[in-house]
Design a protein around this motif. Structure first.
Motif, PDB file in Angstrom:
ATOM      1  N   SER A   1     -44.242 100.393  37.915  1.00 12.11           N
ATOM      2  CA  SER A   1     -43.991  98.932  37.229  1.00 12.11           C
ATOM      3  C   SER A   1     -45.058  97.851  37.609  1.00 12.11           C
ATOM      4  O   SER A   1     -45.899  97.931  38.446  1.00 12.11           O
ATOM      5  CB  SER A   1     -42.621  98.336  37.856  1.00 12.11           C
ATOM      6  OG  SER A   1     -42.680  97.902  39.093  1.00 12.11           O
ATOM      7  N   ILE A   2     -45.276  96.928  36.557  1.00 13.18           N
ATOM      8  CA  ILE A   2     -46.086  95.882  36.755  1.00 13.18           C
ATOM      9  C   ILE A   2     -45.479  94.877  37.717  1.00 13.18           C
ATOM     10  O   ILE A   2     -46.096  94.108  38.461  1.00 13.18           O
ATOM     11  CB  ILE A   2     -46.245  95.116  35.255  1.00 13.18           C
ATOM     12  CG1 ILE A   2     -47.353  94.062  35.630  1.00 13.18           C
ATOM     13  CG2 ILE A   2     -45.070  94.365  34.847  1.00 13.18           C
ATOM     14  CD1 ILE A   2     -47.953  93.444  34.088  1.00 13.18           C
ATOM     15  N   ALA A   3     -44.128  94.808  37.750  1.00  6.48           N
ATOM     16  CA  ALA A   3     -43.517  93.960  39.020  1.00  6.48           C
ATOM     17  C   ALA A   3     -44.029  94.418  40.384  1.00  6.48           C
ATOM     18  O   ALA A   3     -44.326  93.431  40.996  1.00  6.48           O
ATOM     19  CB  ALA A   3     -41.960  94.273  38.893  1.00  6.48           C
ATOM     20  N   ARG A   4     -44.152  95.767  40.508  1.00  2.36           N
ATOM     21  CA  ARG A   4     -44.639  95.925  41.937  1.00  2.36           C
ATOM     22  C   ARG A   4     -46.120  95.575  41.987  1.00  2.36           C
ATOM     23  O   ARG A   4     -46.619  95.205  43.193  1.00  2.36           O
ATOM     24  CB  ARG A   4     -44.858  97.572  42.107  1.00  2.36           C
ATOM     25  CG  ARG A   4     -45.285  98.126  43.230  1.00  2.36           C
ATOM     26  CD  ARG A   4     -44.415  97.807  44.611  1.00  2.36           C
ATOM     27  NE  ARG A   4     -44.765  98.421  45.652  1.00  2.36           N
ATOM     28  CZ  ARG A   4     -43.888  99.410  46.295  1.00  2.36           C
ATOM     29  NH1 ARG A   4     -42.758  99.687  45.771  1.00  2.36           N
ATOM     30  NH2 ARG A   4     -44.309  99.815  47.423  1.00  2.36           N
ATOM     31  N   ARG A   5     -46.827  95.457  41.126  1.00  2.00           N
ATOM     32  CA  ARG A   5     -48.375  95.167  41.345  1.00  2.00           C
ATOM     33  C   ARG A   5     -48.335  93.555  41.476  1.00  2.00           C
ATOM     34  O   ARG A   5     -49.223  93.039  42.385  1.00  2.00           O
ATOM     35  CB  ARG A   5     -49.301  95.630  39.957  1.00  2.00           C
ATOM     36  CG  ARG A   5     -50.608  95.394  39.962  1.00  2.00           C
ATOM     37  CD  ARG A   5     -51.286  96.085  41.380  1.00  2.00           C
ATOM     38  NE  ARG A   5     -51.166  97.546  41.086  1.00  2.00           N
ATOM     39  CZ  ARG A   5     -52.064  98.126  40.282  1.00  2.00           C
ATOM     40  NH1 ARG A   5     -53.138  97.692  39.541  1.00  2.00           N
ATOM     41  NH2 ARG A   5     -51.710  99.619  40.193  1.00  2.00           N
ATOM     42  N   LEU A   6     -47.596  92.719  40.731  1.00  2.00           N
ATOM     43  CA  LEU A   6     -47.412  91.456  41.057  1.00  2.00           C
ATOM     44  C   LEU A   6     -47.249  91.212  42.463  1.00  2.00           C
ATOM     45  O   LEU A   6     -47.866  90.297  43.041  1.00  2.00           O
ATOM     46  CB  LEU A   6     -46.425  90.698  40.064  1.00  2.00           C
ATOM     47  CG  LEU A   6     -46.927  90.673  38.293  1.00  2.00           C
ATOM     48  CD1 LEU A   6     -45.694  90.297  37.535  1.00  2.00           C
ATOM     49  CD2 LEU A   6     -48.067  89.770  38.365  1.00  2.00           C
ATOM     50  N   ILE A   7     -46.077  91.911  42.827  1.00  2.00           N
ATOM     51  CA  ILE A   7     -45.524  91.665  44.605  1.00  2.00           C
ATOM     52  C   ILE A   7     -46.774  91.768  45.369  1.00  2.00           C
ATOM     53  O   ILE A   7     -47.069  91.143  45.948  1.00  2.00           O
ATOM     54  CB  ILE A   7     -44.549  92.355  44.592  1.00  2.00           C
ATOM     55  CG1 ILE A   7     -43.204  91.804  43.958  1.00  2.00           C
ATOM     56  CG2 ILE A   7     -44.212  92.311  45.947  1.00  2.00           C
ATOM     57  CD1 ILE A   7     -42.035  92.703  43.808  1.00  2.00           C
ATOM     58  N   GLU A   8     -47.554  92.935  45.134  1.00  2.00           N
ATOM     59  CA  GLU A   8     -48.311  93.301  46.199  1.00  2.00           C
ATOM     60  C   GLU A   8     -49.835  92.467  46.014  1.00  2.00           C
ATOM     61  O   GLU A   8     -50.480  92.407  46.916  1.00  2.00           O
ATOM     62  CB  GLU A   8     -48.703  94.875  45.820  1.00  2.00           C
ATOM     63  CG  GLU A   8     -47.726  95.843  46.192  1.00  2.00           C
ATOM     64  CD  GLU A   8     -48.010  97.197  46.167  1.00  2.00           C
ATOM     65  OE1 GLU A   8     -47.620  98.058  47.038  1.00  2.00           O
ATOM     66  OE2 GLU A   8     -49.011  97.628  45.309  1.00  2.00           O
ATOM     67  N   THR A   9     -49.964  92.099  44.694  1.00  2.00           N
ATOM     68  CA  THR A   9     -51.258  91.149  44.782  1.00  2.00           C
ATOM     69  C   THR A   9     -50.796  89.735  45.265  1.00  2.00           C
ATOM     70  O   THR A   9     -51.926  89.316  46.086  1.00  2.00           O
ATOM     71  CB  THR A   9     -51.278  90.807  43.156  1.00  2.00           C
ATOM     72  OG1 THR A   9     -51.644  91.965  42.518  1.00  2.00           O
ATOM     73  CG2 THR A   9     -52.236  89.616  42.814  1.00  2.00           C
ATOM     74  N   TRP A  10     -49.415  89.362  45.303  1.00  2.00           N
ATOM     75  CA  TRP A  10     -49.085  88.188  46.055  1.00  2.00           C
ATOM     76  C   TRP A  10     -49.070  88.381  47.609  1.00  2.00           C
ATOM     77  O   TRP A  10     -49.975  87.551  48.396  1.00  2.00           O
ATOM     78  CB  TRP A  10     -47.848  87.851  45.767  1.00  2.00           C
ATOM     79  CG  TRP A  10     -47.377  86.702  46.926  1.00  2.00           C
ATOM     80  CD1 TRP A  10     -47.534  85.384  46.726  1.00  2.00           C
ATOM     81  CD2 TRP A  10     -46.230  87.124  47.869  1.00  2.00           C
ATOM     82  NE1 TRP A  10     -46.694  84.892  47.863  1.00  2.00           N
ATOM     83  CE2 TRP A  10     -46.064  85.855  48.600  1.00  2.00           C
ATOM     84  CE3 TRP A  10     -45.741  88.105  48.181  1.00  2.00           C
ATOM     85  CZ2 TRP A  10     -45.260  85.843  49.578  1.00  2.00           C
ATOM     86  CZ3 TRP A  10     -44.941  88.216  49.393  1.00  2.00           C
ATOM     87  CH2 TRP A  10     -44.582  87.003  50.023  1.00  2.00           C
ATOM     88  N   TYR A  11     -48.681  89.846  48.030  1.00  2.00           N
ATOM     89  CA  TYR A  11     -48.546  90.234  49.581  1.00  2.00           C
ATOM     90  C   TYR A  11     -49.933  90.510  50.126  1.00  2.00           C
ATOM     91  O   TYR A  11     -50.212  90.085  51.272  1.00  2.00           O
ATOM     92  CB  TYR A  11     -47.845  91.354  49.555  1.00  2.00           C
ATOM     93  CG  TYR A  11     -47.489  91.757  50.878  1.00  2.00           C
ATOM     94  CD1 TYR A  11     -46.560  91.343  51.520  1.00  2.00           C
ATOM     95  CD2 TYR A  11     -48.255  92.909  51.300  1.00  2.00           C
ATOM     96  CE1 TYR A  11     -46.238  91.631  52.882  1.00  2.00           C
ATOM     97  CE2 TYR A  11     -48.055  93.310  52.554  1.00  2.00           C
ATOM     98  CZ  TYR A  11     -46.937  92.835  53.313  1.00  2.00           C
ATOM     99  OH  TYR A  11     -46.878  93.654  54.618  1.00  2.00           O
ATOM    100  N   GLY A  12     -50.872  90.820  49.290  1.00  2.00           N
ATOM    101  CA  GLY A  12     -52.389  91.025  49.676  1.00  2.00           C
ATOM    102  C   GLY A  12     -52.771  92.441  49.880  1.00  2.00           C
ATOM    103  O   GLY A  12     -53.965  92.767  50.637  1.00  2.00           O
ATOM    104  N   GLY A  13     -52.019  93.261  49.331  1.00  2.00           N
ATOM    105  CA  GLY A  13     -52.191  94.801  49.617  1.00  2.00           C
ATOM    106  C   GLY A  13     -50.993  95.632  49.366  1.00  2.00           C
ATOM    107  O   GLY A  13     -49.781  95.110  49.196  1.00  2.00           O
ATOM    108  N   PRO A  14     -51.371  96.878  49.450  1.00  2.00           N
ATOM    109  CA  PRO A  14     -50.146  97.813  49.229  1.00  2.00           C
ATOM    110  C   PRO A  14     -48.864  97.436  50.154  1.00  2.00           C
ATOM    111  O   PRO A  14     -49.057  97.277  51.172  1.00  2.00           O
ATOM    112  CB  PRO A  14     -50.705  99.081  49.438  1.00  2.00           C
ATOM    113  CG  PRO A  14     -52.222  99.030  49.225  1.00  2.00           C
ATOM    114  CD  PRO A  14     -52.441  97.652  49.923  1.00  2.00           C
ATOM    115  N   ILE A  15     -47.761  97.939  49.815  1.00  2.00           N
ATOM    116  CA  ILE A  15     -46.530  97.683  50.724  1.00  2.00           C
ATOM    117  C   ILE A  15     -46.068  99.137  50.758  1.00  2.00           C
ATOM    118  O   ILE A  15     -45.723  99.742  49.678  1.00  2.00           O
ATOM    119  CB  ILE A  15     -45.338  96.816  50.224  1.00  2.00           C
ATOM    120  CG1 ILE A  15     -46.171  95.284  50.017  1.00  2.00           C
ATOM    121  CG2 ILE A  15     -44.354  96.572  50.972  1.00  2.00           C
ATOM    122  CD1 ILE A  15     -45.304  94.337  49.158  1.00  2.00           C
TER     123      ILE A  15
END
Length: 301
Positions: free
Chosen positions: A282-296
């Motif tokens: 999902s693009i949602a996951r990529r948005l979250i990880e972009t804010w977070y600063g890396g993979p979760i």
């Protein structure tokens, strides 16, 4: 942390390695030759699924020669750099491992991911547009699956996508806003999303949807990237925006729960299992990880 533009990178459902070859869709002579060629490859699709073959480090689509394909509606998907034509046929799948986009996309290479997204999207549109919206007559497939024509009134109907905005909202304390719908299980949360309404810009849709769903006013929505989401026929347009207010007033018909999370709180809740994030496709996951600063790393990572 300021979120920079253009950091989403290649999205799993936005990949492709073939030319869609729109100019060939109405060339009946070429289509006949292509279907007779041994090098042509065919993808079967049925109710959003296809057959895959798994390997140690991934998977590939099960593709077949036209002579091996069952009867069914046929869609031209395009031609690759080596001149190989690809078609999809809508038909029940033979025995084998069936998979849909949500499970298979992370395993497939660019070519196969692009072919499957395309085929699933076309199948979904045809399944829900079999009759003329003007007179109700059953329409006929033309243009190699890219148009339906009404034999009664002659009207032409083309595959459509429904644009939807999906937005990561962050505040001045560098927290992210996550929420879940009433039908979602406890702990499963994502960013907000909603369909674009007629006569509305994407940016206005971002502002309106966030205010409607959780009562938060946002400013400066910025486009980050997009990918098709053929469940059944959406195009997800990713944004980030900054919250001007932070009080949460969820519309409980659409939102069961919403919360602000710092990176530390998100990490702790993911590690404890209290929070589950959207899947990697999902693009949602990529948005979250972009804010977070890396993979979760989580259960869906």
């Amino acid at each position: 942390m300021e979120i920079s533009d253009g950091l989403l990178g290649p999205l799993l459902l936005a990949r492709s390695a073939i030319d869609r070859s729109a100019g060939l869709r109405g060339d009946e002579a070429w289509l006949e030759r292509a279907w007779a060629a041994e090098k042509t490859r065919v993808l079967l699709v049925h109710e959003g699924q296809t057959l895959i073959r798994r390997f140690t480090d991934g998977a590939a689509l099960v593709l077949m020669a036209p002579a091996e394909a069952p009867e069914g509606p046929r869609y031209l998907l395009g031609v690759d750099d080596d001149g190989v034509p690809y078609f999809a046929v809508r038909a029940p799948l033979p025995p084998g491992e069936a998979a849909g986009l949500r499970n298979a996309a992370v395993l497939l290479d660019d070519r196969d991911a692009g072919l499957l997204v395309y085929a699933v999207a076309l199948e979904a549109w045809h399944a829900s547009h079999e009759h003329c919206p003007r007179c109700g007559t059953r329409t006929e497939i033309t243009a190699s699956g890219h148009m339906r024509v009404c034999p009664r009134d002659g009207s032409q109907h083309f595959p459509r996508v429904d644009p939807a905005v999906i937005m990561l909202i962050h505040d001045d304390d560098d927290r992210v806003l996550l929420a879940r719908g009433p039908e979602w299980p406890e702990g499963r949360m994502s960013v907000l999303a909603g369909f674009v309404e007629p006569g509305e810009s994407l940016e206005h849709a971002v502002v309106r949807e966030v205010l409607e769903e959780v009562g938060v006013a946002v400013t400066a929505p910025r486009y980050m990237g997009s990918q098709p989401w053929p469940f059944p026929r959406s195009l997800m347009l990713g944004f980030v925006a900054r919250a001007a207010t932070t009080e949460l007033r969820p519309d409980h018909e659409e939102i069961a729960e919403a919360r602000w999370l710092s990176r530390e709180e998100l990490t702790a809740q993911v590690e404890s299992g209290e929070l589950r994030l959207p899947g990697q496709v999902s693009i949602a996951r990529r948005l979250i990880e972009t804010w977070y600063g890396g993979p979760i790393a989580d259960l869906d990572g």
